[in-house]
Design an enzyme around this catalytic site. Structure first.
Site, short mmCIF file in Angstrom:
data_model
loop_
_atom_site.label_atom_id
_atom_site.label_comp_id
_atom_site.label_asym_id
_atom_site.label_seq_id
_atom_site.Cartn_x
_atom_site.Cartn_y
_atom_site.Cartn_z
N GLU B 183 -14.23 80.27 55.84
CA GLU B 183 -13.45 80.61 54.65
C GLU B 183 -13.66 82.03 54.14
O GLU B 183 -13.37 82.32 52.99
CB GLU B 183 -13.71 79.57 53.57
CG GLU B 183 -13.31 78.16 54.03
CD GLU B 183 -13.29 77.13 52.92
OE1 GLU B 183 -13.59 77.47 51.76
OE2 GLU B 183 -13.00 75.96 53.23
N GLU B 517 -5.95 78.57 47.81
CA GLU B 517 -6.79 78.16 46.70
C GLU B 517 -7.76 79.25 46.25
O GLU B 517 -8.19 79.27 45.11
CB GLU B 517 -7.57 76.90 47.07
CG GLU B 517 -8.54 77.14 48.22
CD GLU B 517 -9.28 75.88 48.66
OE1 GLU B 517 -8.84 74.79 48.31
OE2 GLU B 517 -10.30 76.02 49.36
#
Lengths: 710, 710
Positions: B183, B517
């Site tokens: 990520e 997100e």
């Protein structure tokens, strides 16, 4: 990823600040809190550093000299000093309770309790710690409580600092502090002589050995002082915490809790409120009192099985010793890739768990007051099950082609016998957890009411150990899941018991020690072994030792291999080694050659109203009498080590004035474990409470007595 | 313990024999074996040490210079040299197959295959190793095979020696080689400048980061050479093996496979016969070809789902962004110990997953051609779920009191909408495995046909990593178990995809990358992010990126926080970031403020007959056109990075002579991701295959086009 989370970078702290052994107990500081119960006295104090300490004496003789308490935590590496006493609470209890099964019908729990409330000195909202001490007539127990108000929340134990400062260089019966096994033979030595390195290295008959500290030993640790005190250190109620081993400082004779670590070197992941297992010290000037102690059971939680009517202690035979001795195999083929043109396994012709053979055991059990038949090797996977740290070995539901599950279910039911399920996991607990529900449903479907679990091999999750927190939780999960499915458990290769059979009475027995099987595949157990086990392994709970080998020699092709007892001693073990599950471990044909002696195994029960320890000395001899539950009959087992001896058994426990028929199964006059182990004599006589039996026990021998009340 | 087992003492070998980078390729030794497919040429050879090596070129330009192959094994720490060539096998294939869903309706698999059979020199029965090479028009793949006859039986991989010797100091798009996360934002640098240390340290918005090698990067690794070659290194078919990361030797530009280790430092536990995942090198002189490559899918195994009729790609909305932005909470209470007098949780009044709110989303979905509604935070445990390496967090079947499972099941069914189950594990895979069957049965009972799984947190079994062999097996087990229960899977925080969606077409999508997100809870994703993702993360498979944020600013209380794109670019992502599961991630009220723009999300499909990559340059821009499955309609998405640009979109893929109605959703003339991101214009026009659309994309902007065939 989900938001609102804080970063948690992984790191492992290696703490090297070894704590000084010498401390100053400040008599003028926070004064000692003492509790006395009969001869046992416990004191708690804070030393001048604010370190919590305790001390135990028996009749004024020191048992545990002032010793440290506390922890190293991830959140506070000095969680063993700078405490202040907030207050104490004292209570008394004298109650009794009834176990579902056991050595006695009722158990008295008589103790004084002291709770000390501690708080770390320092800023506001500093951490709190409570310690609960219970003092019994035969010793003490204490546990740590991290209260909800501890301020710790989630925390990790990186080390437990609990110490047991011994008062002398005691004679000690020990096995190595190994993270994965309790199956070593016992060594008897002084504390100052403890060193497990050589024993660990040479014990190649034990599948997995991880003993990084040569000065560490397992509990229960049995000791005898120069001045005749018998001292036993163990723990009670091991739940959600690793097993406690003891690091031995040979010079100072201080033992320190050494917890079994997890895969990343942590000991326990906890969440306040949390209460640790109890640390126990049982003490007496009579060895027999150690064996009679109910201290550990009393410190466990009451049963969680609301209706235990489905729990039945039992004796069993099994398709097992024939594999141990090489006559048959667990596997159906000799190799996993031994396949025929249709891709099916080619049978080796020696597979033990075949339908016809199992029926033979069922027939034998049905004829001989044996309730169960264990069958190992019934399910696929045995060609290739061990030694490769392989995760998916067994599925626990697929039988070999020659094992007819449905047919055997009805056959066993027609004979009133239960087949005992065998779930060997090969140490792959993750695989078992994934399949456990399916496995238990299978048992329910096919009428199995008990399961023998096994954990032979390195544990998966890899890096975890048999006796670490994760596996402790696993074994407890199995017990709970089994209870849900009304299944009784006999766990092999779990952590050693700590009295949890009170809480989960369906968890009937464990191996977790060096059983009779070692006589089949290793140099075996020496004659003193069974005189030590009651003082060590069995202090925590029943052992599935698998006694009852009648063919003492000649079962093995290895020269010199034999069981190191007489046949009569094998009988005596049914009484001296308590278990609600007792195997008659030998082959039916070996029993059929001695049906007169086998009568004792037919008769002996596995659940008792009362128990009297008649004589005992660890490493030398044990004589125990027990009264059958709900009947007037008594049974005695008496055993000796490699020395012959004369047991003097007073029957004053019998009902006065009443006559009993005694059958005495004793060593023949020429019996000797080495030269003539199968020599025995059976004698019948009428006895009363005034009778005093004097029986000669051969070297490595024993005697078994049944005393029938009508 | 069970007999007949050999001792297996635990020990971990720490091997430090680092292999020399310099080797001599012996032209006179075993001559090179070459395979050519169009512009791609592969050579295999053994060097003078008997080390297997390979080389790849494209149109005669070096892509991979001679590079080593092989392993370190527990049984042979030099399993990369002293091999001899036993023989080779060559085959050709030109087939096509039909994916259950995807970017195109049929996929051609055209390759040349070379199998080299190697044997270690030395004593009889020395170990064997096969290497299978496949050469395609757009690159190569190779895998190692340990044949049954390898003589290895069970063995452990302690290191993989596969190297990729690059021909230059390429421009590279990389994220750190982290064992637990993919990520990170991408860094663009030369190979010689790769160093992840600073980025790892500052990425505190990523929950778990373990990146011990500052010179390691993840795959898919995208590179561009000075002379204009686009090169992508990844793997295909990751089954029962850890993810491959790449250690970068900055000086020599040699990349070496760096496998994610397990809890004890091993890489993989294998049993011959075994074939590793494929190592892939995709190469072209056109960036668009990289995005069109089907090489990775072709190297995966065909579908194991015999009847995929229950598998349905879909769009969904969800009770999710409102939690990401702090408007609502996953949890029902603010604290786990926030209890009333009855011991029940006291609601915080901001719980998102309440029945009324979920119905609002169901209504919105039903009205807008959205098939699914994801609901996170529906089940108990969220008060206390993260950051404590806690094993038993969720049970996956107990709703909060304000979430009426049965009522919502019938309400959703009446509206023709599916609720998507959410199973967050907090990284506790052991807990999930124990409860998985029960969880899937619950889904079947209540009409859930898909599940979003989550692994936020440190993995349990402790010491394992998200991308290690054990967890790779776990994710695959979940996919298989889900298939058994006819459930589709959207996995968050698993290892990054490797084309396994071919084998398990019910495993629709993964997160495994930095999704939209991050714009909610961190500094976010910079405007170039989505132009890199197709070349990196998406090379292995679909990403649940959760596009479609319409309220680009003002959703957060943190100053300056915003999505770093224009609104039109959010629409374009539905085409440029392929997934059979696409979320319309924003709140219904934010869509209702722009229903004209939302029309594109209503229309855009998630399953395609054909795909044309119109323009592409990693880090700069991507323009893709796709034809809806079973319909004549086309959809285009074109995006740019922080620089505005003019996209020139030739519609020559349309059917010649036919007229289409195009709707163009483009950035307003004043649009800019930073200053005016919500400015857009919608234009309608008739187009044909001769039309050439010229569209100005704002800085951080994009354009979405629907082209309807009638």
């Amino acid at each position: 990823m989900i938001s609102s989370v804080f970063a948690a970078t992984l790191f492992v702290l290696f703490l090297h600040d070894v704590r000084a052994q010498q401390t100053n107990v400040s008599p003028s500081g926070e004064g000692p809190q003492t509790v006395v119960m009969n001869k046992v006295k416990l004191s708690f104090m804070l030393d001048s550093d604010g370190s919590p300490m305790y001390e135990v004496s028996f009749s004024g003789r020191p048992v545990i000299k002032p010793s440290h308490l506390g922890f190293k935590l991830d959140k506070d590496s000095l969680f063993f000093r700078n405490f202040q006493l907030l207050g104490v609470e004292r209570t008394s209890a004298d109650e009794s309770w009834q176990p579902v099964w056991g050595e006695v019908g009722r158990i008295r729990d008589h103790h004084e309790q002291l709770i000390v409330h501690l708080q770390k000195k320092g800023p506001v909202a500093a951490s709190r710690l409570d310690i609960i001490f219970r003092v019994f007539e035969d010793g003490i127990g204490f546990r740590y409580v991290f209260p909800k108000t501890s301020g710790l929340g989630y925390f990790v134990v990186t080390g437990e600092m609990t110490q047991f400062a011994l008062a002398g260089d005691h004679k000690t019966f020990w096995i190595p502090g190994d993270y994965d096994t309790n199956e070593y033979p016992y060594t008897t030595s002084r504390i100052s002589e403890i060193d497990n390195k050589e024993l660990v290295e040479k014990s190649t008959d034990i599948a997995v050995r991880v003993a990084p500290d040569r000065y560490a030993v397992q509990t229960p640790l049995m000791m005898k002082s120069e001045d005749g005190l018998y001292i036993n250190i163990h723990e009670a109620g091991l739940i959600n915490y690793p097993a406690m081993q003891l690091h031995v400082d040979r010079a100072s004779r201080v033992l320190t809790s050494a917890l079994v670590p997890d895969a990343v070197g942590n000991m326990a992941y906890l969440h306040a409120p949390f209460a640790t297992p109890w640390r126990t010290v049982i003490v007496s000037d009579r060895a027999a009192d150690i064996l009679s102690s109910k201290l550990i059971l009393n410190l466990n939680e009451p049963s969680k099985v609301a209706d235990p009517s489905w729990i039945h202690p039992m004796k069993f035979v099994g398709v097992w010793w024939e594999m141990q001795t090489g006559k048959a195999t667990w596997s159906y083929s000799d190799f996993a890739d031994s396949l025929n043109a249709q891709g099916q396994l080619i049978p080796n012709g020696r597979h033990g768990a075949n339908t016809a053979n199992v029926k033979k055991y069922i027939d034998f059990a049905a004829k001989n007051n044996i309730q169960g038949v264990l069958v190992e090797g019934w399910n696929t996977g045995w060609e290739d099950w061990f030694g490769n740290w392989k995760e998916d070995v067994f599925d626990f539901v697929t039988p070999y082609p020659d094992f007819d599950v449905a047919e055997l279910m009805s056959y066993a039911a027609s004979k009133g016998v239960k087949i005992i399920m065998h779930n060997e996991t090969s140490g792959s607990a993750t695989n078992y957890e994934r399949r456990m529900d399916t496995a238990f449903r299978f048992m329910n479907k096919y009428g199995y009411t008990s399961v023998k679990t096994g954990y032979v091999g390195r544990i998966i999750p890899r890096g975890e150990h048999h006796d670490g927190q994760w596996m402790v939780n696993h074994y407890n999960r199995v017990a709970e899941k089994a209870a849900h499915y009304h299944v009784m458990v006999d766990a092999h290769e779990p952590e050693r018991p700590t009295g949890l059979q009170r809480t989960w009475p369906n968890w009937l027995a464990c191996e977790a020690g060096r059983g009779n099987e070692y006589n089949a595949f290793s140099i075996g157990n020496n004659p003193e072994h069974e005189t030590i086990l009651p003082f060590t392994r069995l202090m925590g709970g029943p052992m599935d030792y698998t006694p009852g080998i009648f063919r003492i020699k000649g079962y093995s092709t290895v020269p010199g291999r034999q069981v190191h007892t007489t046949l009569a001693k094998q009988l005596a073990l049914y009484v001296t080694l308590y278990s609600p599950l007792q195997m008659a471990a030998d082959l039916p044909e070996n029993y059929e050659a001695h049906m007169d002696a086998f009568q004792f195994i037919r008769d002996v029960p596995v659940d008792w109203d009362d128990t009297k320890v008649l004589e005992a000395e660890p490493g030398d001899y044990v004589s125990i009498a027990r009264k059958e539950k709900g009947r007037p009959d008594w049974y005695i087992g008496a055993i000796t080590d490699e020395n012959s001896r004369t047991a003097t058994l007073s029957l004053d426990f019998l009902e006065a004035g009443k006559k009993y028929q005694a059958t005495i199964y004793k060593d023949g006059t020429d019996a000797d474990w080495s030269s003539k182990p199968e020599s025995y004599t059976i004698e019948k006589m009428t006895v009363t409470s005034k009778t005093r039996l004097t029986v000669k026990l051969a070297a490595g021998g024993g005697v078994a007595v049944s005393i029938k009340g009508e």
